[in-house]
Scaffold this motif. Structure first.
Motif, PDB file in Angstrom:
ATOM      1  N   ILE A   7       0.865  -1.180   0.000  1.00 52.01           N
ATOM      2  CA  ILE A   7       0.000   0.000   0.000  1.00 52.01           C
ATOM      3  C   ILE A   7       0.899   1.226   0.000  1.00 52.01           C
ATOM      4  N   VAL A   8       0.700   2.097  -0.994  1.00 50.38           N
ATOM      5  CA  VAL A   8       1.511   3.297  -1.146  1.00 50.38           C
ATOM      6  C   VAL A   8       0.607   4.514  -1.030  1.00 50.38           C
ATOM      7  N   CYS A   9       0.957   5.438  -0.149  1.00 59.62           N
ATOM      8  CA  CYS A   9       0.237   6.700  -0.012  1.00 59.62           C
ATOM      9  C   CYS A   9       1.016   7.779  -0.771  1.00 59.62           C
ATOM     10  N   ILE A  10       0.355   8.433  -1.690  1.00 55.79           N
ATOM     11  CA  ILE A  10       0.988   9.507  -2.449  1.00 55.79           C
ATOM     12  C   ILE A  10       0.720  10.829  -1.743  1.00 55.79           C
ATOM     13  N   CYS A  11       1.788  11.593  -1.571  1.00 51.48           N
ATOM     14  CA  CYS A  11       1.704  12.924  -0.971  1.00 51.48           C
ATOM     15  C   CYS A  11       2.270  13.944  -1.953  1.00 51.48           C
ATOM     16  N   GLY A  12       1.854  15.175  -1.799  1.00 52.02           N
ATOM     17  CA  GLY A  12       2.359  16.256  -2.632  1.00 52.02           C
ATOM     18  C   GLY A  12       1.326  17.349  -2.755  1.00 52.02           C
ATOM     19  N   SER A  13       1.742  18.432  -3.356  1.00 52.53           N
ATOM     20  CA  SER A  13       0.849  19.565  -3.561  1.00 52.53           C
ATOM     21  C   SER A  13      -0.238  19.217  -4.564  1.00 52.53           C
ATOM     22  N   MET A  14      -1.439  19.679  -4.304  1.00 54.69           N
ATOM     23  CA  MET A  14      -2.536  19.456  -5.241  1.00 54.69           C
ATOM     24  C   MET A  14      -2.290  20.179  -6.563  1.00 54.69           C
ATOM     25  N   ARG A  15      -1.321  21.096  -6.593  1.00 55.21           N
ATOM     26  CA  ARG A  15      -0.928  21.720  -7.854  1.00 55.21           C
ATOM     27  C   ARG A  15      -0.373  20.671  -8.816  1.00 55.21           C
ATOM     28  N   LEU A  17      -1.507  17.531  -9.135  1.00 55.88           N
ATOM     29  CA  LEU A  17      -2.486  16.446  -9.147  1.00 55.88           C
ATOM     30  C   LEU A  17      -2.334  15.556 -10.382  1.00 55.88           C
ATOM     31  N   ASP A  18      -2.098  16.160 -11.541  1.00 52.67           N
ATOM     32  CA  ASP A  18      -1.923  15.344 -12.747  1.00 52.67           C
ATOM     33  C   ASP A  18      -0.714  14.428 -12.605  1.00 52.67           C
ATOM     34  N   ASP A  19       0.367  14.944 -12.005  1.00 52.27           N
ATOM     35  CA  ASP A  19       1.554  14.122 -11.770  1.00 52.27           C
ATOM     36  C   ASP A  19       1.241  12.998 -10.788  1.00 52.27           C
ATOM     37  N   MET A  20       0.493  13.316  -9.733  1.00 59.32           N
ATOM     38  CA  MET A  20       0.134  12.293  -8.753  1.00 59.32           C
ATOM     39  C   MET A  20      -0.722  11.209  -9.398  1.00 59.32           C
ATOM     40  N   ARG A  21      -1.617  11.613 -10.282  1.00 65.23           N
ATOM     41  CA  ARG A  21      -2.439  10.621 -10.990  1.00 65.23           C
ATOM     42  C   ARG A  21      -1.572   9.709 -11.855  1.00 65.23           C
ATOM     43  N   ALA A  22      -0.573  10.295 -12.533  1.00 66.15           N
ATOM     44  CA  ALA A  22       0.314   9.496 -13.386  1.00 66.15           C
ATOM     45  C   ALA A  22       1.116   8.501 -12.546  1.00 66.15           C
ATOM     46  N   VAL A  23       1.615   8.951 -11.393  1.00 68.35           N
ATOM     47  CA  VAL A  23       2.361   8.057 -10.500  1.00 68.35           C
ATOM     48  C   VAL A  23       1.428   6.972  -9.966  1.00 68.35           C
ATOM     49  N   SER A  24       0.206   7.350  -9.612  1.00 66.58           N
ATOM     50  CA  SER A  24      -0.778   6.381  -9.129  1.00 66.58           C
ATOM     51  C   SER A  24      -1.048   5.310 -10.171  1.00 66.58           C
ATOM     52  N   GLN A  25      -1.221   5.729 -11.407  1.00 64.22           N
ATOM     53  CA  GLN A  25      -1.484   4.760 -12.478  1.00 64.22           C
ATOM     54  C   GLN A  25      -0.309   3.805 -12.619  1.00 64.22           C
ATOM     55  N   SER A  26       0.898   4.325 -12.612  1.00 65.15           N
ATOM     56  CA  SER A  26       2.087   3.481 -12.748  1.00 65.15           C
ATOM     57  C   SER A  26       2.189   2.482 -11.597  1.00 65.15           C
ATOM     58  N   LEU A  27       1.970   2.961 -10.362  1.00 64.44           N
ATOM     59  CA  LEU A  27       2.039   2.087  -9.201  1.00 64.44           C
ATOM     60  C   LEU A  27       0.934   1.028  -9.239  1.00 64.44           C
ATOM     61  N   THR A  28      -0.261   1.428  -9.635  1.00 69.59           N
ATOM     62  CA  THR A  28      -1.382   0.491  -9.717  1.00 69.59           C
ATOM     63  C   THR A  28      -1.104  -0.602 -10.740  1.00 69.59           C
ATOM     64  N   LEU A  29      -0.591  -0.208 -11.899  1.00 73.29           N
ATOM     65  CA  LEU A  29      -0.272  -1.197 -12.928  1.00 73.29           C
ATOM     66  C   LEU A  29       0.851  -2.126 -12.489  1.00 73.29           C
ATOM     67  N   ALA A  30       1.683  -1.661 -11.541  1.00 75.76           N
ATOM     68  CA  ALA A  30       2.757  -2.494 -11.001  1.00 75.76           C
ATOM     69  C   ALA A  30       2.269  -3.384  -9.854  1.00 75.76           C
ATOM     70  N   GLY A  31       0.967  -3.296  -9.533  1.00 68.02           N
ATOM     71  CA  GLY A  31       0.395  -4.186  -8.530  1.00 68.02           C
ATOM     72  C   GLY A  31       0.297  -3.634  -7.125  1.00 68.02           C
ATOM     73  N   HIS A  32       0.418  -2.315  -6.952  1.00 63.38           N
ATOM     74  CA  HIS A  32       0.318  -1.691  -5.633  1.00 63.38           C
ATOM     75  C   HIS A  32      -1.095  -1.142  -5.409  1.00 63.38           C
ATOM     76  N   ILE A  33      -1.485  -1.063  -4.153  1.00 61.35           N
ATOM     77  CA  ILE A  33      -2.690  -0.343  -3.763  1.00 61.35           C
ATOM     78  C   ILE A  33      -2.265   1.093  -3.503  1.00 61.35           C
ATOM     79  N   VAL A  34      -2.969   2.056  -4.099  1.00 61.91           N
ATOM     80  CA  VAL A  34      -2.551   3.449  -4.011  1.00 61.91           C
ATOM     81  C   VAL A  34      -3.611   4.279  -3.288  1.00 61.91           C
ATOM     82  N   LEU A  35      -3.139   5.092  -2.351  1.00 66.53           N
ATOM     83  CA  LEU A  35      -3.990   6.029  -1.624  1.00 66.53           C
ATOM     84  C   LEU A  35      -3.588   7.439  -2.040  1.00 66.53           C
TER      85      LEU A  35
END
Length: 103
Positions: A7-15, A17-35
């Motif tokens: 389980i990976v929690c992503i943190c960062g500025s909401m500015r 957000l698109d970057d966080m979504r891209a990282v989330s997608q990559s982590l999810t496709l690698a088999g992680h649960i993303v928060l």
């Protein structure tokens, strides 16, 4: 294969957000649960912002590690608080910096 996915929690500025979504997608496709932080459209009151910040700390509590998404080396007050919280809780903290214009 592990008993459960990391389980990976992503943190960062909401500015970023698109970057966080891209990282989330990559982590999810690698088999992680993303928060991810909550996405709220429109203005929110100060007490709501504080409550959302506390809620995100609970996400960190649930996570096995924290991934901080940023562009550059500046971190805002909320992100610094989240990093300190994760480190104090013994959670590994990793950083991903995306270049301007990347997706």
């Amino acid at each position: 294969m592990p008993e459960r996915p990391e389980i990976v929690c992503i943190c960062g500025s909401m500015r970023f957000l698109d970057d966080m979504r891209a990282v989330s997608q990559s982590l999810t496709l690698a088999g992680h649960i993303v928060l991810l932080p909550s996405e709220i459209d429109g203005p929110i009151a100060d007490e709501q912002k504080a409550a959302l910040g506390e809620l995100h700390l609970r996400r960190i509590d649930l996570a096995d590690r924290v991934e901080v998404v940023n562009r550059g080396e500046h971190y805002g007050e909320s992100t610094l608080r989240e990093i300190a919280y994760a480190e104090a809780a013994g959670k590994p903290v990793t950083f991903v910096g995306l270049a301007w214009g990347s997706q």
